[in-house]
Enzyme design. Sequence first.
Site: not given
Ligand code: GLY
Length: 396
Positions: A105, A167
């Site tokens: 992230d 993600d």
């Molecule tokens: N990256 C976390 C989500 O999309 O909830």
Amino acid sequence: MLLSDGFRAHAQKSLQVLFNINYCAAQAQKTLSNIPASGNNLPRNIDKGKTDWRYVNYKDWCSGFWPGILWYLYEGTHDEKWKTAADSFTKELQPLSEHSGFDHDLGFMIFNSFGNGYRLTGNPEYKRVVLRSADSLATLFNPKVGTILSWPSMVKKMGWPHNTIIDNMINLELLFWASKNGGSRHLYDIAVKHAETTMRNHFRPDYTSYHVVVYDTITGKKIKGITHQGYADNSMWARGQSWAIYGFTMCYRETGKTEFLNFAQKVADVYLGRLPADLIPFWDFDDPAIPNAPKDASAACVTASALLELSGFVKDKHKAQIYRQKAEAMLQTLSSPAYQSHQVNNAFLLHSTGHHPAGTEIDASIIYADYYYLEALLRLDKLQHGKAAHYQHKSN
Ligand code: GLY
């Protein structure tokens, strides 16, 4: 893929882009006027039925979206007040670049805040933060597997030795950018390898994505594809598929590799082919509760932004036009009273779903929906002025 007459008429109603950017600015001004001066002061979500933001601090994975929104508002309105606010909130995230690689992230957090800030101001201190963070993200790469370890915290907690989530594709942009702006060439190679490995292991034969793929750290082999935020291991979790559409489109932009362009279209087509009539997906395409399941406007925002960029790359003119028209029609729906927040709360949009299995952020306003909505509006504005949809970062 054919366009129905109804759909064509809907898409052809031209979206009032500047009107909607100004709507975002008015909502953001309300947020800014009420925001705490310090402590937890980065807006993350407003739960259904509530009117106030839940605030987080720089350590939260969503911390970069609010500064990113402020930078986009500066870009969209040229009003210096947004630049001043963006700079102030961006600097709150600075400690992240001094930590060792803790989570994929980092890309969302740093690139949306400092990355946008550098693109719009050329501030060399922002650049240093982005470059340091790219090196930090790269430490999570496992060459045996060929991907980044997305969630180090889940290794013990879930027993997933090397886990990669779809993600993570978005955060390759940080590596590509750094490799072209003074960072190591190694960062580019890591990003390409991650995308290639993900393309091979993360998708079912129909091009729908697993949320998580677990790998053996010793052999590098895939153990299993599973879900964490979706309905089931084999379901199409809407935002996960959106991250794939966006991620492979961005990888094509950064590499020129046609396999990424072709793959972006495959993952986009399966998503588009299964959308409900208003083009805003239910949170998971396979939830048996549909049509009574919650929607996920955030997935629609990510997809609309991605399709606007993809439409500029696809050589087949008819297909390119379909991507553009679908994206515009998604933005029409998102810009309607059914999805815009207005007096309900100070976010831009309603009806996003964050983590349905955990029972959190269901049918809520979520900061990343607002971020990608505004990004898509800015991209459409560029296209309407004959420019490319995506942002060209300065190379220096
Ligand atoms: N990256 C976390 C989500 O999309 O909830």
